[in-house]
Design a protein around this motif. Structure first.
Motif, PDB file in Angstrom:
ATOM      1  N   ILE A 311      -5.044 -34.954 -20.944  1.00  0.00           N
ATOM      2  CA  ILE A 311      -4.644 -35.508 -19.645  1.00  0.00           C
ATOM      3  C   ILE A 311      -3.276 -36.172 -19.741  1.00  0.00           C
ATOM      4  N   LEU A 312      -2.931 -36.744 -20.921  1.00  0.00           N
ATOM      5  CA  LEU A 312      -1.595 -37.302 -21.098  1.00  0.00           C
ATOM      6  C   LEU A 312      -0.536 -36.205 -21.060  1.00  0.00           C
ATOM      7  N   GLU A 313      -0.834 -35.070 -21.679  1.00  0.00           N
ATOM      8  CA  GLU A 313       0.112 -33.958 -21.644  1.00  0.00           C
ATOM      9  C   GLU A 313       0.342 -33.484 -20.220  1.00  0.00           C
ATOM     10  N   VAL A 314      -0.745 -33.310 -19.479  1.00  0.00           N
ATOM     11  CA  VAL A 314      -0.628 -32.890 -18.086  1.00  0.00           C
ATOM     12  C   VAL A 314       0.126 -33.939 -17.281  1.00  0.00           C
ATOM     13  N   GLY A 315      -0.207 -35.211 -17.495  1.00  0.00           N
ATOM     14  CA  GLY A 315       0.438 -36.277 -16.730  1.00  0.00           C
ATOM     15  C   GLY A 315       1.941 -36.322 -16.942  1.00  0.00           C
ATOM     16  N   LYS A 316       2.384 -36.200 -18.200  1.00  0.00           N
ATOM     17  CA  LYS A 316       3.816 -36.256 -18.488  1.00  0.00           C
ATOM     18  C   LYS A 316       4.548 -35.024 -17.958  1.00  0.00           C
ATOM     19  N   LEU A 317       3.988 -33.850 -18.222  1.00  0.00           N
ATOM     20  CA  LEU A 317       4.661 -32.623 -17.801  1.00  0.00           C
ATOM     21  C   LEU A 317       4.743 -32.515 -16.287  1.00  0.00           C
ATOM     22  N   PHE A 318       3.650 -32.838 -15.605  1.00  0.00           N
ATOM     23  CA  PHE A 318       3.653 -32.658 -14.159  1.00  0.00           C
ATOM     24  C   PHE A 318       4.410 -33.757 -13.430  1.00  0.00           C
ATOM     25  N   ALA A 319       4.599 -34.910 -14.051  1.00  0.00           N
ATOM     26  CA  ALA A 319       5.487 -35.913 -13.453  1.00  0.00           C
ATOM     27  C   ALA A 319       6.892 -35.339 -13.327  1.00  0.00           C
ATOM     28  N   GLY A 320       7.368 -34.696 -14.407  1.00  0.00           N
ATOM     29  CA  GLY A 320       8.676 -34.053 -14.358  1.00  0.00           C
ATOM     30  C   GLY A 320       8.706 -32.868 -13.417  1.00  0.00           C
ATOM     31  N   ILE A 321       7.643 -32.076 -13.429  1.00  0.00           N
ATOM     32  CA  ILE A 321       7.586 -30.894 -12.560  1.00  0.00           C
ATOM     33  C   ILE A 321       7.624 -31.302 -11.093  1.00  0.00           C
ATOM     34  N   PHE A 322       6.842 -32.315 -10.709  1.00  0.00           N
ATOM     35  CA  PHE A 322       6.788 -32.732  -9.310  1.00  0.00           C
ATOM     36  C   PHE A 322       8.130 -33.269  -8.834  1.00  0.00           C
ATOM     37  N   LEU A 323       8.869 -33.960  -9.707  1.00  0.00           N
ATOM     38  CA  LEU A 323      10.174 -34.488  -9.302  1.00  0.00           C
ATOM     39  C   LEU A 323      11.229 -33.390  -9.230  1.00  0.00           C
ATOM     40  N   THR A 324      11.328 -32.575 -10.275  1.00  0.00           N
ATOM     41  CA  THR A 324      12.402 -31.586 -10.317  1.00  0.00           C
ATOM     42  C   THR A 324      12.152 -30.404  -9.393  1.00  0.00           C
ATOM     43  N   ILE A 325      10.913 -30.228  -8.949  1.00  0.00           N
ATOM     44  CA  ILE A 325      10.619 -29.137  -8.025  1.00  0.00           C
ATOM     45  C   ILE A 325      11.096 -29.457  -6.611  1.00  0.00           C
ATOM     46  N   ALA A 326      11.362 -30.740  -6.322  1.00  0.00           N
ATOM     47  CA  ALA A 326      11.703 -31.173  -4.960  1.00  0.00           C
ATOM     48  C   ALA A 326      12.866 -30.385  -4.353  1.00  0.00           C
ATOM     49  N   PRO A 327      14.005 -30.209  -5.048  1.00  0.00           N
ATOM     50  CA  PRO A 327      15.097 -29.451  -4.426  1.00  0.00           C
ATOM     51  C   PRO A 327      14.749 -27.970  -4.227  1.00  0.00           C
ATOM     52  N   VAL A 328      13.935 -27.408  -5.118  1.00  0.00           N
ATOM     53  CA  VAL A 328      13.535 -26.002  -4.957  1.00  0.00           C
ATOM     54  C   VAL A 328      12.700 -25.840  -3.700  1.00  0.00           C
ATOM     55  N   ILE A 329      11.740 -26.752  -3.496  1.00  0.00           N
ATOM     56  CA  ILE A 329      10.910 -26.714  -2.297  1.00  0.00           C
ATOM     57  C   ILE A 329      11.769 -26.930  -1.056  1.00  0.00           C
ATOM     58  N   ALA A 330      12.738 -27.859  -1.135  1.00  0.00           N
ATOM     59  CA  ALA A 330      13.613 -28.134   0.010  1.00  0.00           C
ATOM     60  C   ALA A 330      14.436 -26.906   0.384  1.00  0.00           C
ATOM     61  N   ILE A 331      14.951 -26.195  -0.613  1.00  0.00           N
ATOM     62  CA  ILE A 331      15.730 -24.984  -0.344  1.00  0.00           C
ATOM     63  C   ILE A 331      14.854 -23.918   0.311  1.00  0.00           C
ATOM     64  N   LEU A 332      13.643 -23.762  -0.181  1.00  0.00           N
ATOM     65  CA  LEU A 332      12.722 -22.795   0.429  1.00  0.00           C
ATOM     66  C   LEU A 332      12.371 -23.214   1.851  1.00  0.00           C
ATOM     67  N   ARG A 333      12.171 -24.511   2.056  1.00  0.00           N
ATOM     68  CA  ARG A 333      11.802 -25.001   3.383  1.00  0.00           C
ATOM     69  C   ARG A 333      12.935 -24.802   4.386  1.00  0.00           C
ATOM     70  N   ALA A 334      14.167 -24.729   3.911  1.00  0.00           N
ATOM     71  CA  ALA A 334      15.306 -24.512   4.813  1.00  0.00           C
ATOM     72  C   ALA A 334      15.311 -23.119   5.416  1.00  0.00           C
ATOM     73  N   GLY A 335      14.473 -22.235   4.892  1.00  0.00           N
ATOM     74  CA  GLY A 335      14.331 -20.898   5.460  1.00  0.00           C
ATOM     75  C   GLY A 335      15.597 -20.081   5.380  1.00  0.00           C
ATOM     76  N   SER A 336      15.982 -19.502   6.487  1.00  0.00           N
ATOM     77  CA  SER A 336      17.154 -18.628   6.513  1.00  0.00           C
ATOM     78  C   SER A 336      18.456 -19.376   6.297  1.00  0.00           C
ATOM     79  N   ASP A 337      18.429 -20.712   6.390  1.00  0.00           N
ATOM     80  CA  ASP A 337      19.635 -21.505   6.194  1.00  0.00           C
ATOM     81  C   ASP A 337      19.831 -21.917   4.727  1.00  0.00           C
ATOM     82  N   GLY A 338      18.856 -21.640   3.889  1.00  0.00           N
ATOM     83  CA  GLY A 338      18.931 -22.064   2.500  1.00  0.00           C
ATOM     84  C   GLY A 338      19.380 -20.955   1.577  1.00  0.00           C
ATOM     85  N   GLN A 339      19.607 -21.320   0.318  1.00  0.00           N
ATOM     86  CA  GLN A 339      20.086 -20.369  -0.676  1.00  0.00           C
ATOM     87  C   GLN A 339      19.023 -19.355  -1.100  1.00  0.00           C
TER      88      GLN A 339
END
Length: 459
Positions: A311-339
């Motif tokens: 659970i410590l491994e999951v907790g550490k890895l997914f803390a980073g994943i959840f933060l760094t995924i934010a711009p990727v999700i934002a770009i996808l959410r922008a739809g046709s206006d995103g990269q």
């Protein structure tokens, strides 16, 4: 009623305009994924001792430039949003299921024959929709490993366990897998999921059990005298720590409460609304985990070889994943206006109608390499964002997103959190699990053809 707890004017601090973001913002996220994929293969000892530091380094490589570019308000707002709206509910649910299920000991040992292994996989797949993929996986992975600790070939047992128990089996109810739970919180009826996901779950589960039985029987027959060298001789099975099942019932009740009870009270923290029922749910889940730790005899957890490593491994890895995924999700959410407009365009037909098959494959592909919970929400919002519209006017699209998010979480180690836990526990027990890409060879060879057939049948 909303209560503002922090700075006025911070309501939009967590918002990121995906249309203005370059794909370069996704490099730290890609760096975490590549580290997970390559470092265990190229520098296993370094990764084992420093994976938390590596993840933190990639996370800072995102946060520091983000702070410099958008200011501390936006950086703090984004971090708070990730922490309160996504990471804490995610890790608290996993932690409670991990802790409570770790207090249930299946004592004794059976002989790891093809029939027994197939039966345990079928039982685990059934339990996954009742107690969650994490709970079912943590309950059964150790008994399964003990039953097969005399076997030369064990990797395939764990791989199929990840397929069936840690992923596909959780597709029957919102309790089973985080994406379906998020859909439930968005207003998707509990019984809608049960009714519409039953057929696709069976269409994947039954062939996988047949394939596993044939493979395991063949490998078992080739092992010969190795089967007699059992470090844990066969003995009758018995359940210990059964009071933890009551605590698991409490977890189920708390999750259902958060989806049914809507008092209309929320707390605004840096633009992130924390609803009372969700905060209460997380407190109850933590309390149930503490009760389990308090009342479960140490001998039971020792019998389970319980420790906090997975659970410590999951907790550490997914803390980073959840933060760094934010711009990727934002770009996808922008739809046709995103990269990533080309990616978004693939899920709609020329006349603008949803392309169900592409929703299945796109949500599934992203779920395999991103986290399947935010990926589900992304495509849920992309399709309509309204549960009533999705259930009544676009049921095929909702089904496609649900199937893709849940089932393709089994394609990689990072597709669903229990995958990591199962891998870590198996490695602790001496099973030489395949690398990131080695695991994908298994999933592409066995699971991917079944997913192709499923899409042709259901969509």
């Amino acid at each position: 009623m909303a209560l503002l707890l922090v700075l006025p004017g911070a309501a939009s601090a967590a918002d990121v305009d995906g249309a203005s973001l370059s794909l370069l913002w996704g490099l730290p996220f890609a760096g975490i994924l590549l580290s997970i994929a390559l470092l265990p293969l190229l520098a296993a000892s370094f990764w084992h001792h420093h994976f938390g530091k590596v993840t933190a380094g990639w996370t800072l490589l995102f946060l520091v430039p983000f702070l410099y570019t958008f200011g501390w308000h936006a950086a703090l707002g984004l971090s708070v949003h990730t922490l309160l709206a996504e990471y804490i509910p995610f890790i608290v649910l996993l932690l409670s299921l991990f802790t409570i299920s770790g207090g249930i000991l299946v004592d004794g040992n059976l002989h790891g024959s093809a029939r027994l292994n197939t039966g345990l996989l079928a039982l685990g797949a059934l339990l996954a929709s009742v107690m969650g993929t994490t709970g079912a996986a943590m309950l059964l992975i150790r008994p399964l490993l003990r039953a097969n600790d005399n076997r030369k070939h064990q990797v395939h047992v764990v791989v199929f366990f990840i397929f069936l128990v840690a992923n596909i089996g959780g597709g029957l109810t919102p309790l089973g897998d985080p994406p379906l739970f998020l859909g439930f919180l968005k207003g998707v009826d509990f019984l809608w999921t049960v009714e519409h996901m039953l057929e696709p779950v069976l269409l994947l589960t039954l062939p996988l059990l047949v394939i596993f039985y044939a493979l395991d029987r063949y490998l078992f027959s080739r092992e010969g005298e190795l089967n007699a060298n059992d470090p844990t001789p066969d003995s009758p099975l018995r359940l210990r720590g059964t009071f933890n099942f009551l605590l698991l019932g409490g977890v189920v009740a708390a999750v259902l409460m958060s989806g049914i009870w809507k008092p209309g009270i929320s707390f605004d923290v840096m633009g992130t609304g924390v609803e009372l029922q969700n905060a209460l749910r997380d407190v109850i889940l933590l309390a149930l985990a503490l009760v389990s730790l308090w009342i479960t005899p140490k001998a039971i957890r020792q019998g389970n070889e319980f420790d906090w490593g997975p659970i410590l491994e999951v907790g550490k890895l997914f803390a980073g994943i959840f933060l760094t995924i934010a711009p990727v999700i934002a770009i996808l959410r922008a739809g046709s206006d995103g990269q990533l407009a080309a990616v978004v365009a693939t899920v709609a037909t020329p006349d603008g109608a949803p392309h169900e098959t592409m929703y299945f494959w796109m949500s599934g592909t992203l779920s395999a390499f991103l986290d399947n919970a935010p990926t589900y929400l992304l495509f849920f919002n992309l399709a309509a964002g309204d549960a009533q519209v999705m259930m009544n006017q676009l049921p095929g699209t909702l089904l496609a997103i649900s199937m893709g998010s849940v089932f393709m979480g089994a394609m990689t180690y990072i597709g669903n959190a229990p995958n990591f836990m199962v891998k870590a526990i198996a490695e602790q027990r001496g099973v030489k699990m395949p690398s990131f890409f080695g695991y994908m060879l298994w999933s592409c060879a066995i699971l991917l053809p079944l997913l192709v057939i499923l899409s042709l049948v259901m969509l």
